[in-house]
Design an enzyme around this catalytic site. Structure first.
Site: not given
Ligand code: ADP
Ligand code: MG
Length: 313
Positions: A42, A44-45, A47-48, A50, A69, A162
């Site tokens: 879905l 990637e940021g 650190f994480g 998803v 995640k 953030d």
């Molecule tokens: P990071 O900490 O790496 O930034 P995020 O939690 O922001 O990770 O998630 C990265 C991306 O994954 C988001 O910008 C979004 O596009 C997708 N995403 C995250 N959580 C969900 C969710 N619950 N449902 C659908 N897409 C999600």
């Molecule tokens: Mg993020």
């Protein structure tokens, strides 16, 4: 009976050894890896990562879709602790405008923990807005809901640190939720701010001036980031108008460490992001108030909810 009770305890402590369909159903927040079927990535940021999974314990296609995640790579003990904190924070939050925690999936005796959340089918606000180009009233509805989620977060004495369109998720055209609590910190009663010690990647173009100057994060610095998020929403996340792109244009030549210094100088000269194309003046005024040099003059989220609502109507 004693034997049965002991057996039950052993199985609760070691969910992986219990036969599927019996004890594994006791705690709905325990997800088993063997029932998780990967669908697609879905997002990637920093650190994480998803991923969308189908959780199908009956193995008959009746399962539900969940967003999972995980940490991108093993960053050692400190990162693991921050990650467990992120999970605990999300677990403690209940609000219609905050993504719902569903549970965890644990492997290798707790060394690997994945966070299971509800899946929001329209993805991040950034992706959705680029694709759907909402009109101003819809933009303001999203903004109001972000304020509602943030007012709740602040009432629990957490600061997000953030807030940005990439970290807001979309359920449907009438509902957005704040996601990504990776940088969230608790502010103890009686204290006003949190000072960062680690120097990880920072979303500097969303940061308030005092965050850049003194690494001081507070409820008011979240309000500044909300102002930048509101700007993103009204530019419909057009990359040509993005906060990093616009601010770098205004900075002139500066590189590396000098970027933050130049950014501080720019903000001190009261230079701000421009008014987005079809943005009503009163909405731009609101952004500018969120970008006040004096943190105490920025409106708190409770009052932002009302201000946005009044403009919408
Ligand atoms: P990071 O900490 O790496 O930034 P995020 O939690 O922001 O990770 O998630 C990265 C991306 O994954 C988001 O910008 C979004 O596009 C997708 N995403 C995250 N959580 C969900 C969710 N619950 N449902 C659908 N897409 C999600
Ligand atoms: Mg993020």
């Amino acid at each position: 009976r004693i034997v049965l009770r002991e057996l039950t305890e052993i199985m609760i402590k070691n969910p992986d050894i219990s036969p599927s369909g019996t004890f594994s159903n006791l705690d709905p927040s325990i997800f088993h890896k063997r029932h998780l079927k990967r669908v697609r990535i879905l997002g990637e940021g920093n650190f994480g990562k998803v991923t969308l999974y189908m959780y199908d314990p009956n193995n008959d296609g009746t399962g539900e879709r969940v967003a999972v995640k995980a940490l991108k790579q093993d960053g050692g003990q400190t990162q693991h602790e921050c990650w467990m904190k992120e999970i605990d924070i999300l677990k403690s939050l209940y609000h219609p405008n905050i993504v719902k925690y569903k549970g965890c999936c644990t492997e290798q005796g707790g060394q690997i923990v994945q966070l299971i959340m509800e899946y929001l089918p329209l993805g991040s606000l950034k992706e959705h807005i680029i694709a759907s180009k909402p009109g101003v009233p819809q933009c303001l509805l999203f903004a109001q809901q972000i304020c509602q989620g943030m007012a709740y977060l602040h009432s629990k004495r957490y600061i997000h640190r953030d807030l940005a369109a990439r970290n807001v998720l979309v359920e449907n055209d009438n509902m957005v939720k704040i996601g990504d609590f990776g940088l969230t910190k608790h502010i103890p009663e009686g204290e006003g701010y949190y000072r960062v010690r680690e120097n990880g990647d920072s979303p500097v173009y969303w940061y308030a001036i005092e965050c850049l100057k003194e690494s001081k994060f507070s409820f008011s610095s979240d309000v500044w980031s909300f102002g930048v998020t509101l700007y993103e929403i009204l530019t419909r996340c057009d990359y040509r108008m993005s906060p990093p792109k616009k601010l770098v244009e205004m900075l002139g030549p500066a590189q590396g460490q000098m970027i933050v210094t130049a950014l501080i100088a720019l903000l001190e000269r009261r230079k701000t992001l421009p008014c987005p194309k079809d943005c009503p003046q009163e909405v731009y005024m609101l952004m500018k108030q969120c970008w006040d040099i004096d943190p105490l003059l920025r409106p708190p989220f409770d009052s932002l909810i009302e201000r946005v609502e009044t403009i919408r109507k």
